[in-house]
Design an enzyme around this catalytic site. Structure first.
Site, mmCIF file in Angstrom:
data_model
loop_
_atom_site.group_PDB
_atom_site.id
_atom_site.type_symbol
_atom_site.label_atom_id
_atom_site.label_comp_id
_atom_site.label_asym_id
_atom_site.label_seq_id
_atom_site.Cartn_x
_atom_site.Cartn_y
_atom_site.Cartn_z
ATOM 1 N N HIS A 72 16.218 79.574 58.947
ATOM 2 C CA HIS A 72 16.803 80.285 60.080
ATOM 3 C C HIS A 72 17.890 81.217 59.576
ATOM 4 C CE1 HIS A 72 15.533 77.738 63.775
ATOM 5 N NE2 HIS A 72 14.645 77.615 62.806
ATOM 6 N N TYR A 201 23.151 76.913 71.206
ATOM 7 C CA TYR A 201 24.299 76.098 71.604
ATOM 8 C C TYR A 201 24.798 76.643 72.939
ATOM 9 C CZ TYR A 201 24.736 73.974 66.948
ATOM 10 O OH TYR A 201 24.524 73.262 65.786
ATOM 11 N N PRO A 293 28.102 65.587 65.818
ATOM 12 C CA PRO A 293 26.945 66.343 65.326
ATOM 13 C C PRO A 293 26.936 67.820 65.680
ATOM 14 C CG PRO A 293 26.329 65.000 67.218
ATOM 15 C CD PRO A 293 27.733 64.617 66.863
ATOM 16 N N LYS A 297 26.867 68.642 60.210
ATOM 17 C CA LYS A 297 27.452 68.412 58.893
ATOM 18 C C LYS A 297 27.165 67.043 58.292
ATOM 19 C CE LYS A 297 29.174 72.388 58.547
ATOM 20 N NZ LYS A 297 28.126 73.240 58.019
ATOM 21 N N TYR A 385 29.109 77.177 58.931
ATOM 22 C CA TYR A 385 27.843 76.616 59.424
ATOM 23 C C TYR A 385 26.783 76.569 58.324
ATOM 24 C CZ TYR A 385 24.425 75.200 62.887
ATOM 25 O OH TYR A 385 23.505 74.462 63.586
#
Length: 391
Positions: A72, A201, A293, A297, A385
């Protein structure tokens, strides 16, 4: 039985550590309470940071991940009734890979067994002894019900938050830092193609929601719920109704429904113990730290831990050089606390808190709008990220 490194736990941390030690010529034995089928099927994390994916390739266990994993180049923050894409690759030159933790575990088990590694499944009643000596040992009951003893030079506790390793350290030798969040995640795995090519998100008035995936045929979805909720309170129809409500967009976004093949409730907490070593016992992964979560990580921190631990134990056991072993905890904790902060930041920005008033909610929206409109802010989020460099 005798080995150089006794490893408690056959999750990603324990299995990868065993493989890395094997590459360095160091023997290990992995003890796992569950059977192989259970370990290979339990659904957990699914996002691999760039450094994690690169490491798996470098050490020869990334072939299937490269073939079947989903790279991604971005993700989506959904708020204010619109999608705001975070171009991870454009901002950092790196990508993430969606590849289930259980698939990583399958690959590592297959490789360890092919290399003659010893993984003792269904090892129960595990107890750690003589941790402050140079000959620690582990007693356990094997799959045939026999009491066994494993003599070691070092023990690695990779058995998760609820394992026996961390509680084997005297309480007065550990400092505990923790925060429990006033909500949980209700997650489902649905047999249906993902509704979007990237992770979404979502910040909504009804609470947080996440659209993710595990494969082109499996979608992973989460919603924020009260920590008092029970799975029985959430039949499939109610879950889908809530997902539709939270993920709805004015442009006609269509959420694909399908048979629910897994359902779970996950508490949300931040947890760290210091130090991550006691005598000849070294903690790694969830045995030492837990992150909410939201930042993806958990497994990646475990990989970073054992990468350092493998190097430290190689120096200790082959050269009698304890420098890296002595620095192990401090070195790991630098990355752990960075990940803890990022995960807390993502969680605080995207979830509705019971005590929040309109002022707090406006602050969240302000942070989201700034993160998605400022190149500097977006780059900071993207760097964290996709995963900061190991070194």
């Amino acid at each position: 039985m005798r080995t150089q490194v006794g490893i408690v736990g056959a999750g990603p941390a324990g299995l990868l550590l065993s493989h890395l030690l094997h590459l360095a010529g160091i023997e290990s034995v992995v003890l796992e309470a569950r059977n192989r089928a259970y370990v290979e099927q339990r659904v957990r994390a699914g996002v691999l940071e760039h450094p994690t994916a690169e490491l798996l390739r470098e050490v020869g266990v990334g072939e299937r991940m490269t073939r079947e994993g989903l790279p991604h180049e971005g993700l989506v923050l959904r708020f204010d009734g619109a999608d705001h894409r975070m171009p991870l690759a454009e901002l950092t030159g790196k990508t993430i890979t969606v590849y289930g933790q259980q698939e990583v575990v399958k690959d590592l088990i297959a490789r360890r067994l092919a290399d003659g590694g010893r993984i003792l499944f269904e090892s129960t009643d595990v107890c750690l002894h003589d941790l402050t000596t140079d000959r620690p040992r582990i007693t356990f009951v094997d799959a045939e019900g026999k009491v066994r003893q494993l003599d070691c030079d070092v023990i690695a506790g990779c058995d998760g938050f609820h394992g026996v390793s961390r509680p084997s350290i005297p309480a007065d030798k550990l400092r505990v830092f923790q925060r429990t969040y006033p909500f949980a995640w209700l997650g489902i795995l649905a047999r249906t193609p993902p509704s979007h090519e990237e992770l979404i998100y979502t910040y909504s008035e009804r609470g947080f929601a996440l659209h993710s995936m595990r494969s082109p045929e499996l979608t992973r979805l989460y919603i924020q719920v009260s920590p008092e909720e029970q799975l029985a309170d959430w039949p499939d129809e109610r879950i889908w109704d809530e997902l539709h409500a939270r993920l709805r967009l004015g442009n006609g976004f269509s959420l694909h429904e399908g048979p629910v093949v897994d359902k779970l409730l996950a508490a949300m907490r931040s947890f760290v113990v210091e130090p991550m070593r006691y005598g000849r016992l070294f903690l790694a992964g969830d045995a030492a730290h837990i992150v909410p979560p939201t930042g993806a990580k958990g497994m990646n921190l475990a990989v970073a831990d054992v990468r350092l631990l493998a190097r430290a134990l190689t120096e200790l056991l082959t050269k009698a050089n304890a420098d890296l072993a002595d620095a192990y905890s401090e070195s790991c904790l630098r990355r752990v606390w960075r990940a803890e902060h990022f995960s807390w930041w993502m969680t605080s920005m995207l979830h509705r808190f019971p005590e929040d008033d309109p002022f707090a909610q406006r602050l969240q929206l302000s942070q989201l709008r700034y993160t998605t409109s400022s190149t500097a802010a977006a780059t900071s989020m993207a760097e964290n990220y996709v995963g900061l460099p190991f070194d």
